[in-house]
Design an enzyme around this catalytic site. Structure first.
Site, PDB file in Angstrom:
ATOM      1  CG  HIS A  16      -1.771   1.182   1.407  1.00 39.25           C
ATOM      2  ND1 HIS A  16      -3.105   1.188   1.077  1.00 39.25           N
ATOM      3  CD2 HIS A  16      -1.500   2.431   1.885  1.00 39.25           C
ATOM      4  CE1 HIS A  16      -3.625   2.383   1.332  1.00 39.25           C
ATOM      5  NE2 HIS A  16      -2.669   3.154   1.835  1.00 39.25           N
ATOM      6  CD  GLU A  17       1.720   3.665   3.671  1.00 41.57           C
ATOM      7  OE1 GLU A  17       1.996   4.724   3.068  1.00 41.57           O
ATOM      8  OE2 GLU A  17       0.665   3.518   4.333  1.00 41.57           O
ATOM      9  CG  HIS A  24       0.549   6.344  -0.650  1.00 45.58           C
ATOM     10  ND1 HIS A  24      -0.463   7.114  -1.172  1.00 45.58           N
ATOM     11  CD2 HIS A  24      -0.003   5.660   0.394  1.00 45.58           C
ATOM     12  CE1 HIS A  24      -1.579   6.917  -0.472  1.00 45.58           C
ATOM     13  NE2 HIS A  24      -1.328   6.039   0.468  1.00 45.58           N
ATOM     14  CD  GLU A  66      -4.921   6.819   0.634  1.00 44.45           C
ATOM     15  OE1 GLU A  66      -4.790   5.574   0.564  1.00 44.45           O
ATOM     16  OE2 GLU A  66      -4.198   7.534   1.344  1.00 44.45           O
TER      17      GLU A  66
END
Length: 508
Positions: free
Chosen positions: A269-270, A273, A299
């Site tokens: 997830h990170e 980003h 997101e």
């Protein structure tokens, strides 16, 4: 770096904005340090340091001379293409300036000092299950959030200025109907899955040593394209991504040795980003354009990599043999199909970041509704834990046994503002499905390449269509450019129904 056009006023504008950007980057570095390595004794001084820098940055951004430059550049801007770098810089700088001049510098310093103190209180309160410890800080956060909104007058709902700060063009009137429509379609699906035979995910809840997890995860994100020459990974209480420049984008994670999914998917997830920030065009460096546009688009990238890619069967065709090799004792007898089903098990849960793709958005909508109620004044902070638990029982059929796994679980209200953030997670889910659908239409071989462990084709498409532009376009502008359509729940719901209809043998 200087813009190629030598218009003197444009060069001066860029220089002034670069100074603001540099100060804000130092603030981000101090925040990152506070959440990773700073000793607890440094909290008070850190709050003061951040407040001082935020006030200086705000004063520079609201300098009347900068406003005059923007006015002087209007005729020049009128002769430029909307998509040009110079026109985009002027347009975004004007938007930032006009917002910033409404907010006193003194307020920014007060807010920054409070946020640093609130984070420290939360970091102690959460593991101690002590909401009372952080309640006065949260009450002040609510006061500051309402005060910030009061500086703006052209809104229909008090949350609108807070939302617009993170998602230009979005507001409560747009978000609420989308959330209502999505909730109406998700709840029957959750009920249908609950009535189906449960998936066994016990293979994920064995002992997985911390260092082995970290080593495997590092290999995964390197393969996805995360550039360790321009980033690093550290551990923290709540995973996040920090960007100080295009050449310095850092991610964090947390490890649970009896919960394999936690670090694995939060890190992917990170990484989503970080890939966005590392993919911004180098010529935007040092300008307000050199960051992702809108929390919802940001997101969308984290959720695209975490879910549409990271939880896909094709992804694990490549990585599962390596994971088995790392944890042979734990996973040697678990087939790839069993593992794939386990990581996609749908089950109402207490923790948002642990939630499956089907129930995740219900967590977000609970927070969004509670935020609106607090900002409107119909929900007092002291009543928040009870309201939280009631909504979890109503929407997910579960009640948190304590506040650690309830109202204290997310850092956002304790390090930021109340309002303006959580909506981005669900909008990001919707946008991720729209972007991924467009990518597959453009290049149908992307899923095949993912099965071969090749993520470059997807990376290239995302960089060309999304990453490189930074903040040049709003979320809605970018959606129109990339997909030809506005925001819609349809691609996301089609994806969810197809995937989970297969996993749970459901008929729609």
């Amino acid at each position: 770096m200087p813009l190629p056009n030598k218009e003197p006023k444009l060069i001066e504008l860029e220089q002034r904005l670069s100074e603001v950007n540099d100060i804000e980057s130092v603030v981000s570095l101090l925040n990152w340090d506070q959440a990773t390595y700073m000793p607890a004794g440094g909290a008070a001084a850190r709050g003061r340091q951040i407040a001082t820098l935020k006030q200086i940055a705000h004063e520079k951004l609201t300098d009347p001379a900068l406003g005059q430059l923007l006015e002087d550049l209007r005729p020049y801007e009128a002769n430029l293409s909307y998509d040009s770098l110079a026109a985009s810089l002027i347009r975004i700088a004007r938007r930032d300036y006009q917002r910033a001049i409404r907010v006193p510098s003194e307020f920014m310093a007060r807010l920054s000092r409070h946020q640093a103190a609130a984070y420290e209180a939360w970091s102690e309160a959460r593991p101690a299950n002590d909401f009372a410890k952080v309640q006065p800080y949260l009450e002040k956060t609510l006061d500051l959030s309402q005060e910030l909104a009061s500086f703006f007058t052209n809104w229909q709902h008090i949350a609108d200025p807070l939302i617009e700060a993170n998602d230009d063009g979005m507001n409560v009137a747009i978000i609420q109907p989308i959330f209502h429509q999505l909730r109406q379609q998700l709840l029957p699906l959750v009920e249908a899955i609950a009535a189906a035979p449960a998936i066994d995910n016990s293979c994920l809840h064995q002992f997985f040593a911390e260092q082995e997890q970290l080593s495997f995860i590092k290999g995964v994100i390197f393969r996805l394209g995360y550039d360790f020459n321009r980033g690093r990974q550290d551990q923290t209480l709540h995973p996040f991504t920090s960007k100080f420049s295009i050449g310095d984008v850092r991610i964090t994670t947390r490890i649970y040795e009896h919960h394999l999914e936690q670090a694995l998917f939060s890190t992917i997830h990170e990484t989503g980003h970080a890939l966005y920030e590392q993919g911004i065009a180098p010529e935007l460096e040092g300008t307000p354009l050199a960051t992702g546009t809108a929390s919802s688009v940001h997101e969308s990238q984290s959720r695209l990599w975490e879910n549409l890619v990271g939880r896909s069967r094709g992804f694990w065709e490549w990585f599962y043999p390596q994971l088995q090799g790392t944890f042979m004792r734990q996973l040697g007898q678990t087939s790839i199909q069993q593992f794939y089903r386990a990581i996609n098990k749908v089950q109402p849960s207490l923790i948002r970041t642990d939630a499956d793709e089907v129930t995740y958005n219900l967590h977000v909508m609970i927070r969004f509704d509670l935020e609106l109620a607090m900002l409107e004044g119909s929900l007092a902070v002291q009543d928040l834990p009870q309201a939280w638990n009631e909504r979890y029982q109503k929407d997910l059929g579960i009640i948190p046994p304590n506040d650690t796994n309830g109202v204290l679980q997310d850092v956002h209200w304790y390090v930021g503002l109340i309002g303006g953030m959580f909506h981005g997670y669900t909008l990001g889910n919707l946008i991720s499905a729209q972007f991924y659908e467009a990518a597959i239409v453009y290049d149908p071989e992307i899923p095949v390449e993912i099965e071969r462990g090749n993520f470059q084709r997807l990376q290239d498409w995302l960089k060309l269509n999304i990453y490189q532009h930074g903040r040049k376009y709003t979320a809605q502008e970018l959606l129109e450019r990339v997909t030809g359509n506005g925001l819609s729940i349809d691609p996301f719901m089609n994806y969810i129904r197809n995937k989970y209809g297969y996993l749970y043998n459901l008929k729609f």
